[in-house]
Design a protein around this motif. Structure first.
Motif, PDB file in Angstrom:
ATOM      1  N   LEU A   1      40.379  37.691  43.274  1.00 28.06           N
ATOM      2  CA  LEU A   1      39.776  37.415  41.982  1.00 28.06           C
ATOM      3  C   LEU A   1      38.903  36.159  42.005  1.00 28.06           C
ATOM      4  O   LEU A   1      38.297  35.796  40.997  1.00 28.06           O
TER       5      LEU A   1
ATOM      6  N   GLU B   1      40.104  36.520  29.043  1.00 26.34           N
ATOM      7  CA  GLU B   1      39.506  37.424  30.007  1.00 26.34           C
ATOM      8  C   GLU B   1      40.174  37.288  31.381  1.00 26.34           C
ATOM      9  O   GLU B   1      40.565  38.272  32.002  1.00 26.34           O
ATOM     10  N   THR B   2      40.310  36.065  31.828  1.00 29.49           N
ATOM     11  CA  THR B   2      40.935  35.829  33.123  1.00 29.49           C
ATOM     12  C   THR B   2      42.378  36.315  33.135  1.00 29.49           C
ATOM     13  O   THR B   2      42.839  36.940  34.091  1.00 29.49           O
TER      14      THR B   2
ATOM     15  N   ARG C   1      43.637  38.666  31.495  1.00 28.94           N
ATOM     16  CA  ARG C   1      43.657  40.118  31.586  1.00 28.94           C
ATOM     17  C   ARG C   1      43.409  40.560  33.028  1.00 28.94           C
ATOM     18  O   ARG C   1      44.144  41.390  33.566  1.00 28.94           O
ATOM     19  N   ARG C   2      42.390  39.990  33.643  1.00 21.73           N
ATOM     20  CA  ARG C   2      42.074  40.398  35.011  1.00 21.73           C
ATOM     21  C   ARG C   2      43.267  40.161  35.932  1.00 21.73           C
ATOM     22  O   ARG C   2      43.624  41.003  36.760  1.00 21.73           O
ATOM     23  N   ILE C   3      43.889  39.012  35.783  1.00 26.43           N
ATOM     24  CA  ILE C   3      45.039  38.700  36.629  1.00 26.43           C
ATOM     25  C   ILE C   3      46.182  39.676  36.394  1.00 26.43           C
ATOM     26  O   ILE C   3      46.723  40.273  37.326  1.00 26.43           O
TER      27      ILE C   3
ATOM     28  N   ASP D   1      46.139  42.619  35.132  1.00 31.20           N
ATOM     29  CA  ASP D   1      45.801  43.971  35.571  1.00 31.20           C
ATOM     30  C   ASP D   1      45.959  44.118  37.077  1.00 31.20           C
ATOM     31  O   ASP D   1      46.620  45.039  37.550  1.00 31.20           O
ATOM     32  N   LEU D   2      45.362  43.193  37.801  1.00 34.00           N
ATOM     33  CA  LEU D   2      45.444  43.304  39.246  1.00 34.00           C
ATOM     34  C   LEU D   2      46.893  43.187  39.717  1.00 34.00           C
ATOM     35  O   LEU D   2      47.338  43.927  40.590  1.00 34.00           O
TER      36      LEU D   2
ATOM     37  N   GLU E   1      48.588  46.362  39.148  1.00 34.17           N
ATOM     38  CA  GLU E   1      47.990  47.435  39.950  1.00 34.17           C
ATOM     39  C   GLU E   1      48.534  47.321  41.380  1.00 34.17           C
ATOM     40  O   GLU E   1      48.858  48.303  42.021  1.00 34.17           O
TER      41      GLU E   1
END
Lengths: 346, 346
Positions: free
Chosen positions: A17, A42-43, A45-47, A49-50, A53
DNA sequence: ATGCTCCACCCAATCGTTTGCGCCAATCGT
DNA sequence: ACGATTGGCGCAAACGATTGGGTGGAGCAT
């Protein structure tokens, strides 16, 4: 999902990321609620999610090393193959899991050397605390100085020195049974008393004999027989009690297993339960009700003991003041206890 | 002795001795035997002396983090409060301890969701391997891809796909009992078969019915009744079997607990064991022999299963090829099984 | 004296996280 | 327009152990 290169680490996530591991750590540890102040929405969420996943799971060894908290508790019991103990442990496990703890459980066979060795072992594993279910009344194994630095609580059995414990009110249970026998008119009674080092046995016995003494019918010492807590011990003790010249009309075995042993003895002597002999156990294990002659027993809240022990330990770990707890027992009268019969019966 | 400043670490020892931590580490990990080549004899002595004067115990989290070996194994069982399972676990624990391993043991209540969750949990704890004692015949929970990266063996129950397992030869045990019933002249027999998803129950049942079929007396489907493995289940199943128009003269309950439930049912129907009805269990738990009517049962090596499972797992972890093992059962004939009686009896 | 081999150690990176501190840019107050 | 906040992250030092790769000096042969 988790396919790629070895286990997923914080660093792995951070690199993918373009972030720093500390940021990822803060986000993943922060409250799930929208706003900590860990990172931008935003960050975050990205964290997140990954992370899921990839199926990220923090490495508990690294975490424990850093935080000095293992979320592990050690649990000591005499033997898990005794249903009473196993049921208490189920309560322990249930509550521990609910609290995010894992348990090391171990059998000490009531052997002081093993107790010490196992305490050392779980301490070596750096548990946050321990739950001790095999304490001897004298508390010998608890004197280990290594225990000074790790909080622990007792369960199942208490100890003379009064260390925080969660137990059944065994004394009261003994009294309940005495009451029951008295109401049935039994005047000559005996106790299969279990091991003298276990408060379960001694408290039940004392409650029972106290009540009988109060009724003006003190139970003589030779009618209180110590023995191991299993069927073999119960059988031997009962055999001795029942071959006495002046045979008791009622026998209280301080646990169901010993009571089953006593049943075996009664059977061998040709005594029918509920007719020639009243017999009662303790713990109301699932078998009691199913036996050919259903066994009178005292129900004790076993799983609940385990759950409470975990909560008590947690409070101790948190440094809060704690007090012992005793849970109320309940008499389950069944066919194995009937009115006494005259000496003429065979 | 450990008095001073916090827990003893490798560094603490090194500093006091003016050595480097790596030297201390090598010495303490080296063989106790006089000659590794870790350090001079003199230095070795100084390190060892100080280490156990201070009561040094390596921090397992640090070690695990570094070595990627936790010396932990996860153990899954349906419920520890069942004596058979608890006894297997005692074997597991004994052998694990002997091998320097600690165990996380957990109850899954035979619920697939819980099984998966618990597998995830122990995997999250980074165990080196797991011992699964609650497998369902279809092996559903074992399909979890997370399990691909961690070795595991089965115990107690096997699985259709043939994953390495240590079990009792349940099929043979069923045959033994059929043989016994046949030799007593029982022609109308029934099975309290336990849960259909557990190989213990199904294999014992199949062994039993196979033998009867070979004897030209196939057991009709309605005389094989599935039920939970506890007393309540055994009782219900037996009740149904025994109220059948054409009552069987002998009943095989696939475990002792179910057999005890069946005893309760027989009692309620006024049937005396060993006279009106032959009843047999499985596992020869300590209670079997003590019951008012001693219960015929098949002895299975329980603790031994546990011990072997640990050794098998260790070999798997080491990457050696392994094969399943089955241990021989042994018939223990007792009073609960007698010759059949005519339909005139009540 | 020179070159070699060993011995007995030391160095430093690493395992995966956590956490106090600090930095930069954007925003705000005035 | 300029100093003061503050939000959003990065830095780096731990936690305690293991381990591949040095390094300096003693001992030996030539």
């Amino acid at each position: 999902m988790a396919g790629d290169g070895g286990p997923v680490t914080l660093r792995g996530i951070a690199e993918r990321l373009g972030l720093h591991v500390s940021t990822v750590s803060r986000v993943l540890n922060g409250p799930t609620g929208e706003q900590g102040r860990a990172a931008s929405a935003e960050t975050v969420r990205r964290i997140r999610d990954l992370a899921d996943e990839l199926g990220y799971r923090p490495n508990p060894h690294a975490t424990s090393l850093r935080t000095r908290r293992s979320n592990l508790v050690g649990v000591l019991f005499p033997r898990l193959s005794e249903i009473v103990v196993a049921t208490i442990y189920e309560g322990v496990e249930e509550e521990a899991t609910a609290q995010g703890l894992s348990t090391f459980v171990t059998n000490t066979h009531d052997d002081p050397a093993t107790q010490r060795e196992r305490i050392a072992m779980v301490l070596g594993r750096r548990v946050d605390g321990l739950i001790i279910g095999d304490a001897h009344l004298d508390g010998a194994a608890l004197a280990d100085p290594a225990l000074d630095s790790t909080p622990f609580v007792l369960v199942n059995r208490r100890v003379e020195s009064g260390h925080p414990a969660v137990t059944c009110d065994d004394y009261q249970g003994g009294r309940l049974l005495a009451e029951h026998f008295l109401s049935l008119g039994h005047r000559r009674v005996a106790v299969v008393a279990g091991e003298p080092f276990a408060s379960t046995g001694t408290d039940r016995t004392t409650g029972f004999t106290d009540r009988y003494r109060e009724a003006g019918l003190p139970v003589p010492a030779h009618r209180v027989r110590h023995c191991s807590f299993d069927t073999a011990g119960g059988r031997r003790a009962a055999l001795e009690l029942l071959t006495d010249a002046d045979r008791p009309t009622a026998v209280f075995a301080v646990n169901d297993l010993a009571a089953i042993g006593a049943m075996g003895a009664a059977r061998d002597l040709g005594l029918r339960l509920g007719e020639h002999l009243a017999l009662a156990g303790f713990n109301d294990t699932p078998l009691a009700a199913e036996l050919p002659v259903p066994l009178t027993s005292v129900r004790s809240p076993m799983a609940e003991q385990g759950r409470r022990a975990v909560r008590l330990l947690l409070r101790r770990i948190a440094g809060e003041p704690v007090a012992s707890q005793t849970l109320p027992p309940q008499l389950m009268a069944r066919a194995s206890t009937g009115a006494p019969v005259g000496p003429d019966l065979r």
